[in-house]
Scaffold this motif. Structure first.
Motif, PDB file in Angstrom:
ATOM      1  N   GLN A  34      34.283  74.648  51.623  1.00  0.00           N
ATOM      2  CA  GLN A  34      34.550  73.639  52.635  1.00  0.00           C
ATOM      3  C   GLN A  34      35.271  74.250  53.827  1.00  0.00           C
ATOM      4  O   GLN A  34      34.992  73.900  54.989  1.00  0.00           O
ATOM      5  N   GLU A  45      39.567  74.764  48.745  1.00  0.00           N
ATOM      6  CA  GLU A  45      38.113  74.740  48.751  1.00  0.00           C
ATOM      7  C   GLU A  45      37.600  75.765  49.755  1.00  0.00           C
ATOM      8  O   GLU A  45      37.572  75.518  50.961  1.00  0.00           O
ATOM      9  N   GLN A  84      28.322  74.036  44.036  1.00  0.00           N
ATOM     10  CA  GLN A  84      28.459  72.642  44.422  1.00  0.00           C
ATOM     11  C   GLN A  84      28.189  72.446  45.914  1.00  0.00           C
ATOM     12  O   GLN A  84      27.581  71.448  46.326  1.00  0.00           O
ATOM     13  N   GLY A  85      28.625  73.399  46.742  1.00  0.00           N
ATOM     14  CA  GLY A  85      28.507  73.241  48.187  1.00  0.00           C
ATOM     15  C   GLY A  85      27.116  73.485  48.739  1.00  0.00           C
ATOM     16  O   GLY A  85      26.699  72.847  49.709  1.00  0.00           O
ATOM     17  N   ASN A 136      31.605  78.386  41.355  1.00  0.00           N
ATOM     18  CA  ASN A 136      31.327  76.969  41.148  1.00  0.00           C
ATOM     19  C   ASN A 136      31.364  76.186  42.463  1.00  0.00           C
ATOM     20  O   ASN A 136      30.578  75.252  42.667  1.00  0.00           O
ATOM     21  N   GLN A 137      32.276  76.567  43.364  1.00  0.00           N
ATOM     22  CA  GLN A 137      32.328  75.901  44.667  1.00  0.00           C
ATOM     23  C   GLN A 137      31.065  76.197  45.480  1.00  0.00           C
ATOM     24  O   GLN A 137      30.535  75.308  46.156  1.00  0.00           O
ATOM     25  N   PHE A 183      36.050  79.796  39.959  1.00  0.00           N
ATOM     26  CA  PHE A 183      36.273  78.680  40.881  1.00  0.00           C
ATOM     27  C   PHE A 183      35.444  78.835  42.146  1.00  0.00           C
ATOM     28  O   PHE A 183      34.917  77.852  42.678  1.00  0.00           O
ATOM     29  N   THR A 199      44.912  78.606  44.694  1.00  0.00           N
ATOM     30  CA  THR A 199      43.916  77.625  44.260  1.00  0.00           C
ATOM     31  C   THR A 199      44.399  76.745  43.120  1.00  0.00           C
ATOM     32  O   THR A 199      44.087  75.561  43.069  1.00  0.00           O
TER      33      THR A 199
END
Length: 307
Positions: free
Chosen positions: A25, A22, A217-218, A213-214, A210, A16
């Protein structure tokens, strides 16, 4: 969802810092590819009040509606079940309003969600349907059941419907260590994601910053005011659906995780007695039933609908 995230994490965490991998994603792309390869297609309808409702459709047979819970999407919640059940049913799995790619210009509340689903079914010329809803999707399912002439059979997973009292709400807030329900269900950051996941899944697994947080956000960064209103208006809608005579409900089955910390099993037993519906209790399972027990969930759904 958690299984796939864990697998991706083992690979992605090694790279990462160099690649900006991601995970969320990757999972979204993985789910979409798997569904498309199995014959599912994604569509959108325009809502009469403004906005749009996005949904997946695949398979042939008797129509089956799958409704996801709070914070999720159709694919993230139901992918495994969609792939399995589409072998027997015409599966329709929408993103509820203010989740995924769906949104409305109407006031955020349970009634708005339910009316959007009726608009979807009307657009598909479906007069009567089987419906399965988990958690918040279970509230939508119960609201739909107050129009019993349009429901064949219904399954509610880990959702107490009209019997979730103010005292139950206070107990949930205390268990989760928050000041209000929206503090749990509408997280503000990665730390809020950890707290939510600790309460949803049976086994705790560390989420590095990380990844937390992803996920935020996602899945959780959009439509926060609307989602907050969905939570805050739910008690009044609960009181509304409680006015419907449970004897008039269509045929119903409940599925519950033995270790559910969001809506404890006692809520499910109470709902089972209230509706005179059978309840299936899954051992060593928490609130995220569809992600933790996808094969068993599919089997239980199919068995009940085939009876």
């Amino acid at each position: 969802m958690k299984r796939l995230l864990s697998k991706a994490l083992m690979v992605c965490s090694l790279f990462t810092l160099l690649t900006g991998c991601e995970v969320v994603q990757w999972k979204t792309d993985h789910d979409n590819t798997a569904l498309h390869e199995d014959g599912f297609t994604k569509h959108t309808i325009a809502l009469k009040e403004g906005g749009k409702l996005s949904y997946w459709e695949g398979g042939k047979g008797e129509p089956l509606l799958l409704l996801h819970g709070f914070g999720g999407t159709a694919a993230a919640t139901w992918k495994a079940e969609m792939l399995e059940l589409s072998q027997v049913y015409r599966v329709i799995a929408p993103d509820l309003l203010w989740f995924g790619e769906s949104q409305s210009n109407a006031k955020p509340r349970l009634t708005t969600q339910t009316q959007a689903i009726w608009q979807l079914l009307n657009s598909l010329n479906i007069d009567k349907i089987n419906v399965v809803g988990i958690s918040y999707g279970g509230f939508v399912t119960y609201d739909m059941m107050t129009t019993p002439e349009r429901i064949n059979k219904a399954i509610i997973i880990a959702s107490p419907g009209p019997l979730f009292s103010d005292n139950d709400l206070a107990d949930l807030v205390q268990r989760a260590g928050v000041k209000a329900p929206e503090d749990l269900f509408v997280p503000e950051n990665g730390d809020g994601i950890r707290r939510l996941y600790d309460n949803v899944f049976v086994s705790k697994k560390p989420l590095p910053d990380f990844l937390a947080n992803q996920i935020y956000q996602g899945y959780f960064s959009q439509w926060k005011p609307q989602r907050t209103q969905l939570i805050q208006t739910l008690p009044s809608d609960r009181d509304r659906i409680q006015q419907f005579d449970p004897k008039q409900l269509p045929e119903l089955m409940l599925i519950w995780g033995e270790k559910d910390k969001i809506f404890p099993l006692s809520n499910g037993i109470k709902l089972s007695k209230y509706t005179q519906a059978p309840i299936v209790v899954l051992p060593n399972t928490a609130h995220g039933v569809t992600n933790e027990q996808p094969e068993l969930t599919s089997k239980l759904i199919n068995n009940f609908l085939q009876q």
